[in-house]
Write a protein that holds these residues in place. Structure first.
Motif, short mmCIF file in Angstrom:
data_model
loop_
_atom_site.label_atom_id
_atom_site.label_comp_id
_atom_site.label_asym_id
_atom_site.label_seq_id
_atom_site.Cartn_x
_atom_site.Cartn_y
_atom_site.Cartn_z
N HIS A 7 -2.20 48.79 15.50
CA HIS A 7 -3.04 47.62 15.35
C HIS A 7 -4.31 47.96 14.57
O HIS A 7 -5.10 47.10 14.23
CB HIS A 7 -3.39 47.02 16.72
N THR A 8 -4.49 49.25 14.26
CA THR A 8 -5.63 49.70 13.48
C THR A 8 -5.21 49.78 12.02
O THR A 8 -4.51 50.69 11.61
CB THR A 8 -6.13 51.07 13.96
N ILE A 9 -5.64 48.81 11.24
CA ILE A 9 -5.27 48.74 9.83
C ILE A 9 -6.51 48.97 8.99
O ILE A 9 -7.57 48.40 9.27
CB ILE A 9 -4.65 47.37 9.51
N GLY A 10 -6.37 49.78 7.95
CA GLY A 10 -7.49 50.05 7.06
C GLY A 10 -7.25 49.47 5.68
O GLY A 10 -6.11 49.42 5.21
N VAL A 11 -8.33 49.02 5.07
CA VAL A 11 -8.28 48.53 3.69
C VAL A 11 -9.36 49.27 2.92
O VAL A 11 -10.53 49.29 3.33
CB VAL A 11 -8.54 47.01 3.62
N ARG A 39 -5.68 59.00 -13.47
CA ARG A 39 -6.82 59.55 -12.73
C ARG A 39 -6.46 59.59 -11.26
O ARG A 39 -5.92 58.63 -10.71
CB ARG A 39 -8.07 58.69 -12.92
N ARG A 40 -6.80 60.69 -10.61
CA ARG A 40 -6.58 60.83 -9.17
C ARG A 40 -7.68 60.06 -8.45
O ARG A 40 -8.87 60.24 -8.73
CB ARG A 40 -6.59 62.29 -8.75
N ILE A 41 -7.28 59.20 -7.53
CA ILE A 41 -8.21 58.42 -6.72
C ILE A 41 -8.09 58.92 -5.29
O ILE A 41 -6.98 59.00 -4.74
CB ILE A 41 -7.87 56.91 -6.76
N ASN A 42 -9.20 59.28 -4.67
CA ASN A 42 -9.22 59.71 -3.28
C ASN A 42 -9.75 58.58 -2.41
O ASN A 42 -10.78 57.97 -2.74
CB ASN A 42 -10.08 60.96 -3.10
N PHE A 43 -9.07 58.31 -1.30
CA PHE A 43 -9.52 57.28 -0.38
C PHE A 43 -10.78 57.74 0.33
O PHE A 43 -11.04 58.94 0.44
CB PHE A 43 -8.43 56.96 0.65
N SER A 44 -11.56 56.78 0.83
CA SER A 44 -12.81 57.12 1.51
C SER A 44 -12.54 57.87 2.82
O SER A 44 -13.38 58.63 3.28
CB SER A 44 -13.65 55.88 1.77
N GLU A 45 -11.37 57.64 3.41
CA GLU A 45 -10.89 58.44 4.55
C GLU A 45 -9.37 58.36 4.54
O GLU A 45 -8.80 57.41 4.02
CB GLU A 45 -11.47 57.95 5.87
N PRO A 46 -8.70 59.37 5.10
CA PRO A 46 -7.24 59.37 5.04
C PRO A 46 -6.61 58.29 5.92
O PRO A 46 -7.13 57.93 6.97
CB PRO A 46 -6.84 60.76 5.55
N PHE A 47 -5.48 57.79 5.45
CA PHE A 47 -4.66 56.88 6.24
C PHE A 47 -3.74 57.72 7.13
O PHE A 47 -3.60 58.93 6.93
CB PHE A 47 -3.81 56.00 5.33
N ARG A 48 -3.10 57.10 8.11
CA ARG A 48 -2.17 57.79 8.99
C ARG A 48 -0.92 58.22 8.22
O ARG A 48 -0.34 59.27 8.48
CB ARG A 48 -1.77 56.89 10.16
N GLU A 49 -0.49 57.37 7.31
CA GLU A 49 0.67 57.62 6.45
C GLU A 49 0.36 57.02 5.09
O GLU A 49 -0.61 56.27 4.96
CB GLU A 49 1.92 56.99 7.06
N ILE A 104 -3.82 49.41 1.55
CA ILE A 104 -3.73 48.85 2.90
C ILE A 104 -2.73 49.68 3.69
O ILE A 104 -1.59 49.88 3.25
CB ILE A 104 -3.26 47.38 2.88
N GLY A 105 -3.15 50.16 4.86
CA GLY A 105 -2.25 50.96 5.68
C GLY A 105 -2.82 51.22 7.05
O GLY A 105 -3.93 50.82 7.38
N SER A 106 -2.02 51.91 7.84
CA SER A 106 -2.45 52.20 9.21
C SER A 106 -3.39 53.40 9.22
O SER A 106 -3.26 54.33 8.44
CB SER A 106 -1.25 52.43 10.12
N LEU A 107 -4.34 53.35 10.14
CA LEU A 107 -5.31 54.41 10.33
C LEU A 107 -5.06 55.11 11.65
O LEU A 107 -4.52 54.51 12.58
CB LEU A 107 -6.74 53.85 10.34
N GLY A 108 -5.51 56.33 11.74
CA GLY A 108 -5.45 57.02 13.02
C GLY A 108 -6.45 56.40 13.99
O GLY A 108 -7.40 55.73 13.58
#
Length: 116
Positions: A7-11, A39-49, A104-108
């Motif tokens: 239920h924890t979704i990150g955008v 160009r390699r884009i890094n997310f502001s924090e990692p997603f779960r998957e 858009i994906g699930s977060l830890g």
């Protein structure tokens, strides 16, 4: 369809000037040579998957006297980031391109167990 197990979704999102080549006669503007930029884009924090990533054109400055061709996509998507890719071919001449992206994906969660 990608089902999210949490239920924890990150955008996360961004807007990146991928290239600007009309000032210095780069290959995207001259229409000769390598016609791909990435160009390699890094997310502001990692997603779960690996998340779902959508890439869109937010600025496209092109020569009106040639055929308009472009392929934009996200490649090598991981939990930490992805490769933003722009390709063109033929006689298309591109002065500059800015691409926007959304992931858009699930977060830890705080109570997730980390083993290892």
């Amino acid at each position: 369809m990608k089902r999210l197990r949490s239920h924890t979704i990150g955008v996360d999102n961004g807007d990146v000037m991928l290239f600007s080549e009309f000032e210095d006669g780069g290959s995207m503007w001259t229409g000769h040579g390598q016609r791909e930029r990435r160009r390699r884009i890094n997310f502001s924090e990692p997603f779960r998957e690996p998340p779902h990533v959508q890439v869109t054109m937010s600025l496209w400055d092109i020569d009106a006297s040639t055929v308009t061709r472009a392929d934009i996509c996200a490649e090598a998507v991981t939990e930490a980031g992805f490769d933003m890719v722009f390709r063109t071919w033929g006689d298309t001449r591109v002065a500059r391109a800015r691409l926007a992206w959304t992931a858009i994906g699930s977060l830890g969660e705080e109570d997730d167990w980390v083993i290892g």
